[in-house]
Motif scaffolding. Sequence first.
Motif, PDB file in Angstrom:
ATOM      1  N   GLY A   1       0.828  -1.208   0.000  1.00  0.00           N
ATOM      2  CA  GLY A   1       0.000   0.000   0.000  1.00  0.00           C
ATOM      3  C   GLY A   1       0.858   1.251   0.000  1.00  0.00           C
ATOM      4  N   LYS A   2       0.217   2.359   0.288  1.00  0.00           N
ATOM      5  CA  LYS A   2       0.918   3.650   0.274  1.00  0.00           C
ATOM      6  C   LYS A   2       0.973   4.219   1.691  1.00  0.00           C
ATOM      7  CE  LYS A   2       1.384   4.313  -4.258  1.00  0.00           C
ATOM      8  NZ  LYS A   2       2.700   3.880  -4.720  1.00  0.00           N
ATOM      9  N   LEU A   3       2.111   4.807   2.020  1.00  0.00           N
ATOM     10  CA  LEU A   3       2.252   5.435   3.340  1.00  0.00           C
ATOM     11  C   LEU A   3       1.525   6.775   3.357  1.00  0.00           C
ATOM     12  CD1 LEU A   3       6.055   4.730   3.971  1.00  0.00           C
ATOM     13  CD2 LEU A   3       4.092   3.535   4.987  1.00  0.00           C
ATOM     14  N   GLY A   4       0.963   7.103   4.492  1.00  0.00           N
ATOM     15  CA  GLY A   4       0.222   8.349   4.632  1.00  0.00           C
ATOM     16  C   GLY A   4       1.121   9.559   4.837  1.00  0.00           C
ATOM     17  N   LEU A   5       0.513  10.731   4.900  1.00  0.00           N
ATOM     18  CA  LEU A   5       1.222  11.992   5.137  1.00  0.00           C
ATOM     19  C   LEU A   5       2.050  11.902   6.427  1.00  0.00           C
ATOM     20  CD1 LEU A   5       1.431  15.136   4.406  1.00  0.00           C
ATOM     21  CD2 LEU A   5      -0.385  15.432   6.105  1.00  0.00           C
ATOM     22  N   GLY A   6       3.301  12.307   6.345  1.00  0.00           N
ATOM     23  CA  GLY A   6       4.129  12.378   7.549  1.00  0.00           C
ATOM     24  C   GLY A   6       4.634  11.031   8.046  1.00  0.00           C
ATOM     25  N   VAL A   7       4.396   9.958   7.298  1.00  0.00           N
ATOM     26  CA  VAL A   7       4.860   8.626   7.714  1.00  0.00           C
ATOM     27  C   VAL A   7       6.131   8.283   6.942  1.00  0.00           C
ATOM     28  CG1 VAL A   7       4.279   6.181   7.920  1.00  0.00           C
ATOM     29  CG2 VAL A   7       2.496   7.919   8.204  1.00  0.00           C
ATOM     30  N   THR A   8       7.214   8.038   7.669  1.00  0.00           N
ATOM     31  CA  THR A   8       8.534   7.862   7.067  1.00  0.00           C
ATOM     32  C   THR A   8       9.009   6.411   7.218  1.00  0.00           C
ATOM     33  OG1 THR A   8       9.755   8.238   9.104  1.00  0.00           O
ATOM     34  CG2 THR A   8       9.072  10.213   7.882  1.00  0.00           C
ATOM     35  N   PRO A   9      10.133   6.068   6.558  1.00  0.00           N
ATOM     36  CA  PRO A   9      10.699   4.716   6.734  1.00  0.00           C
ATOM     37  C   PRO A   9      10.951   4.370   8.204  1.00  0.00           C
ATOM     38  CG  PRO A   9      11.715   5.786   4.865  1.00  0.00           C
ATOM     39  CD  PRO A   9      10.850   6.825   5.510  1.00  0.00           C
ATOM     40  N   LYS A  10      11.352   5.342   9.021  1.00  0.00           N
ATOM     41  CA  LYS A  10      11.585   5.096  10.437  1.00  0.00           C
ATOM     42  C   LYS A  10      10.297   4.618  11.109  1.00  0.00           C
ATOM     43  CE  LYS A  10      14.038   5.474  14.317  1.00  0.00           C
ATOM     44  NZ  LYS A  10      14.760   6.711  14.583  1.00  0.00           N
ATOM     45  N   ASP A  11       9.186   5.213  10.719  1.00  0.00           N
ATOM     46  CA  ASP A  11       7.902   4.822  11.303  1.00  0.00           C
ATOM     47  C   ASP A  11       7.537   3.399  10.886  1.00  0.00           C
ATOM     48  OD1 ASP A  11       7.392   7.432  12.501  1.00  0.00           O
ATOM     49  OD2 ASP A  11       7.182   8.113  10.435  1.00  0.00           O
ATOM     50  N   VAL A  12       7.827   3.068   9.625  1.00  0.00           N
ATOM     51  CA  VAL A  12       7.566   1.706   9.147  1.00  0.00           C
ATOM     52  C   VAL A  12       8.344   0.714  10.012  1.00  0.00           C
ATOM     53  CG1 VAL A  12       7.820   0.111   7.195  1.00  0.00           C
ATOM     54  CG2 VAL A  12       7.130   2.492   6.785  1.00  0.00           C
ATOM     55  N   ALA A  13       9.620   1.030  10.248  1.00  0.00           N
ATOM     56  CA  ALA A  13      10.470   0.128  11.035  1.00  0.00           C
ATOM     57  C   ALA A  13       9.987   0.037  12.482  1.00  0.00           C
ATOM     58  CB  ALA A  13      11.916   0.600  10.969  1.00  0.00           C
ATOM     59  N   LEU A  14       9.698   1.176  13.098  1.00  0.00           N
ATOM     60  CA  LEU A  14       9.247   1.150  14.504  1.00  0.00           C
ATOM     61  C   LEU A  14       7.901   0.428  14.637  1.00  0.00           C
ATOM     62  CD1 LEU A  14      10.231   4.721  15.824  1.00  0.00           C
ATOM     63  CD2 LEU A  14      11.316   2.542  16.410  1.00  0.00           C
ATOM     64  N   TYR A  15       7.069   0.547  13.601  1.00  0.00           N
ATOM     65  CA  TYR A  15       5.779  -0.163  13.590  1.00  0.00           C
ATOM     66  C   TYR A  15       6.018  -1.675  13.572  1.00  0.00           C
ATOM     67  CZ  TYR A  15       1.215  -1.733  11.813  1.00  0.00           C
ATOM     68  OH  TYR A  15       0.017  -2.388  11.631  1.00  0.00           O
ATOM     69  N   ILE A  16       6.908  -2.103  12.687  1.00  0.00           N
ATOM     70  CA  ILE A  16       7.189  -3.547  12.584  1.00  0.00           C
ATOM     71  C   ILE A  16       7.793  -4.067  13.893  1.00  0.00           C
ATOM     72  CG2 ILE A  16       8.541  -5.315  11.371  1.00  0.00           C
ATOM     73  CD1 ILE A  16       8.408  -3.507   8.867  1.00  0.00           C
ATOM     74  N   ILE A  17       8.709  -3.304  14.475  1.00  0.00           N
ATOM     75  CA  ILE A  17       9.344  -3.751  15.729  1.00  0.00           C
ATOM     76  C   ILE A  17       8.298  -3.841  16.849  1.00  0.00           C
ATOM     77  CG2 ILE A  17      11.123  -3.271  17.463  1.00  0.00           C
ATOM     78  CD1 ILE A  17      12.571  -1.621  15.220  1.00  0.00           C
ATOM     79  N   ALA A  18       7.383  -2.879  16.891  1.00  0.00           N
ATOM     80  CA  ALA A  18       6.330  -2.916  17.912  1.00  0.00           C
ATOM     81  C   ALA A  18       5.484  -4.178  17.746  1.00  0.00           C
ATOM     82  CB  ALA A  18       5.465  -1.655  17.827  1.00  0.00           C
ATOM     83  N   LYS A  19       5.229  -4.561  16.483  1.00  0.00           N
ATOM     84  CA  LYS A  19       4.444  -5.780  16.224  1.00  0.00           C
ATOM     85  C   LYS A  19       5.241  -7.037  16.606  1.00  0.00           C
ATOM     86  CE  LYS A  19       0.673  -4.189  14.208  1.00  0.00           C
ATOM     87  NZ  LYS A  19      -0.638  -4.394  14.834  1.00  0.00           N
ATOM     88  N   GLN A  20       6.538  -7.030  16.278  1.00  0.00           N
ATOM     89  CA  GLN A  20       7.366  -8.226  16.445  1.00  0.00           C
ATOM     90  C   GLN A  20       7.932  -8.377  17.854  1.00  0.00           C
ATOM     91  OE1 GLN A  20       8.117 -10.731  14.344  1.00  0.00           O
ATOM     92  NE2 GLN A  20       6.852  -9.925  12.705  1.00  0.00           N
ATOM     93  N   THR A  21       8.016  -7.291  18.587  1.00  0.00           N
ATOM     94  CA  THR A  21       8.749  -7.161  19.854  1.00  0.00           C
ATOM     95  C   THR A  21      10.262  -7.244  19.612  1.00  0.00           C
ATOM     96  OG1 THR A  21       9.052  -9.449  20.636  1.00  0.00           O
ATOM     97  CG2 THR A  21       6.887  -8.419  21.019  1.00  0.00           C
ATOM     98  N   THR A  22      11.039  -6.963  20.638  1.00  0.00           N
ATOM     99  CA  THR A  22      12.499  -6.898  20.451  1.00  0.00           C
ATOM    100  C   THR A  22      13.139  -8.274  20.273  1.00  0.00           C
ATOM    101  OG1 THR A  22      12.722  -6.798  22.834  1.00  0.00           O
ATOM    102  CG2 THR A  22      12.970  -4.750  21.643  1.00  0.00           C
ATOM    103  N   SER A  23      12.373  -9.328  20.467  1.00  0.00           N
ATOM    104  CA  SER A  23      12.971 -10.652  20.269  1.00  0.00           C
ATOM    105  C   SER A  23      12.228 -11.476  19.221  1.00  0.00           C
ATOM    106  CB  SER A  23      12.997 -11.421  21.593  1.00  0.00           C
ATOM    107  OG  SER A  23      11.683 -11.548  22.106  1.00  0.00           O
ATOM    108  N   GLY A  24      11.220 -10.875  18.571  1.00  0.00           N
ATOM    109  CA  GLY A  24      10.359 -11.637  17.656  1.00  0.00           C
ATOM    110  C   GLY A  24      11.086 -12.248  16.476  1.00  0.00           C
ATOM    111  N   ALA A  25      12.199 -11.638  16.065  1.00  0.00           N
ATOM    112  CA  ALA A  25      12.903 -12.140  14.882  1.00  0.00           C
ATOM    113  C   ALA A  25      14.254 -12.771  15.250  1.00  0.00           C
ATOM    114  CB  ALA A  25      13.100 -11.011  13.878  1.00  0.00           C
ATOM    115  N   THR A  26      14.439 -13.079  16.535  1.00  0.00           N
ATOM    116  CA  THR A  26      15.701 -13.708  16.952  1.00  0.00           C
ATOM    117  C   THR A  26      15.870 -15.052  16.231  1.00  0.00           C
ATOM    118  OG1 THR A  26      15.610 -12.638  19.102  1.00  0.00           O
ATOM    119  CG2 THR A  26      17.029 -14.572  18.922  1.00  0.00           C
ATOM    120  N   GLY A  27      17.039 -15.256  15.649  1.00  0.00           N
ATOM    121  CA  GLY A  27      17.298 -16.494  14.914  1.00  0.00           C
ATOM    122  C   GLY A  27      16.955 -16.413  13.438  1.00  0.00           C
TER     123      GLY A  27
END
Lengths: 199, 469
Positions: free
Chosen positions: B172-198
């Motif tokens: 999809g398309k990112l909204g106004l004021g939404v940057t790559p940093k926000d995409v990353a922080l969003y994914i990390i919030a979903k995954q938690t700090t250990s969700g992708a370990t390994g």
Amino acid sequence: MAYDKFEVLTSTAYPLPIENVDTDQIIPARFLKATERVDFDVNFFRDWRYNQDGTPKPDFPLNKKMHAGSKILVGGRNFGSGSSREHAAWSVYDFGLRCVISSAFADIFKNNCLNVGVLPVQVSAEFADTLFAAIMADPKTEIKVDLPNQTVTLVATGESEFFVINTYKKDNMLNGFDDIDYLKNIENEITEFAKTRPF
Amino acid sequence: MANTLFDKVWDSHVVRQVKDGPDVFFIDRHFIHEVTSPVAFLGLESRGNSVVYPARTFATADHNTPTINQHLPVADPLSANQLDALENNAKKHGITHWGLGDENNGIVHVVGPENGITLPGATIVCGDSHTSTHGAFGAIAFGIGTSEVEMVLSTQCIMQSKPKSMRINVNGKLGLGVTPKDVALYIIAKQTTSGATGYFIEYAGDVFEDMSMEGRMTVCNLSIEMGARGGMIAPDAKTYEYIKGRAQTPKGAAWDKAMKYWDTLYTAKDAEFDVEFTYDASDIEPMITYGTNPGMGMGVTKSIPLAENVEGGVETYRKSLGYMSFNEGDSMIGKEIDFVFLGSCTNGRIEDFRGFCSIVKGRQKAPNVTAWLVPGSHKVVDQIKAEGLDKIITDAGFVLREPGCSACLAMNDDKVPSGKLSVSTSNRNFEGRQGPGSRTLLASPLVAAASAVEGVVTDPRTLLKKQYA
């Protein structure tokens, strides 16, 4: 970096039942300015161990006399997240610990531990809870970490769990070898491989 | 059959598979800096080894360096000692070294790509966890410890078990004021700090295809914050356009040959990942963190979750909020801040300064805010000046500093004092990360800029709307 062989370790343990303990807590960045690997125990968990005026925080497990001299630390889930600083693993070793037990480790920290002679033992969340409960109930609780048999056992009750470690890393720990010894032995093979890289 | 991008790059670098053990993994490019390399050189020399491929290693000074008066001798004797050690070791072993004052100097993960050292299909390591940044070019790049730095110097290989594979799709398309940093922080919030370990992550979908190379670097940089060893994005026309003609990229026939290889670097349609997640771009807001790990983030307009709604230990959660002096249910908008840090290997690139300036232009820095604007490299400084962004910055009451890691990990003088609250574009909000007792909110350059001019945590969209109204 050579270290003492690891076979069977029986010791009391420090309990640290906090999740996501990051390497910035294990050793804060301001203590990474050394150019030699010496005395990293001094600042191990610096900001959790000491007040800003340098007095020890009596409630922090590493400061409690009843746990003093333990060679094992039992940490919460996702232990060692964050920075790749090997100084964190050095500080664990220099503090006198040879083993960290947790229900989950961050990858780089786990590798760093193996490379410096600290055994990271991953157990189930249930077994970690059992260990915490036993240590809290009696700080003299002994834990036996048996690397040849890959088991961790609560000595008093005999409750035990198997842990996973790959054969290569296990052999290294048992013999006090490291990866550089191995890689230097296959140097010709690496040289031939390097010639095939496009850039 | 290797059919994911990750498999293709990984498998082509395996010198030997050790039975029941790790792979002997060949490293094309090795970055070193002053903090994690001195002990590696001591080890190398004590074993009587030499640097086997000095041309594959590059040294830059960044973690410790001051961000003002870099032309003067470094005042902190310990920092100066580490910087000298790096320079001396590089000189002694024939390694390219970009010290303070060198036109190529800057943060390792900024100068690597700028100089064309980071290439698609390459394997790249550095004694720094944010080496994952270089995955933006379709490289396998990850952080290593000092023992491994010595390993690479003396053998050009490390012993590494192949991680499992994860694909994260954002469409999809990112909204106004939404940057790559926000995409990353969003994914990390979903995954938690250990969700992708390994795991090693491949990012795919419209959002990453549309993203600039700077944005892709920001996203891959933060892969480590969810425990992943690294993240990567398949190279495309945008990648080739970025790297072409840079100092160290292949030229002429070597370029054509490399292009033939790079064109094979994509994931086959029928490829399978160990795990896969898909998110919708329209669900992503400008983000902010409220706790003491990067997974404790949320849309900037949301309220801090109640402990009962949080996965994981309640005690750990409450300890974290206690450190931050926040309460469950608090809104972040309107919280008074003390510091703003724009910079780091996450957000110290030209696009980040453009974003910051798009908001502060014609406005003034809030009087209660101390701001450190620290470009990632001298090349970024030059670009800031060439585009006239420096004038916008000074007109708004800010000062542009000299490049380095700075207040991201506060190994130099740029420390946030105990108890003070900082909005930072860096990558970690750990306890004391920006100085003992400091409190950090991770956010995008736009959130940082909006907060810097308002003096409180601010949704950048409110200022952008005014601008566009």
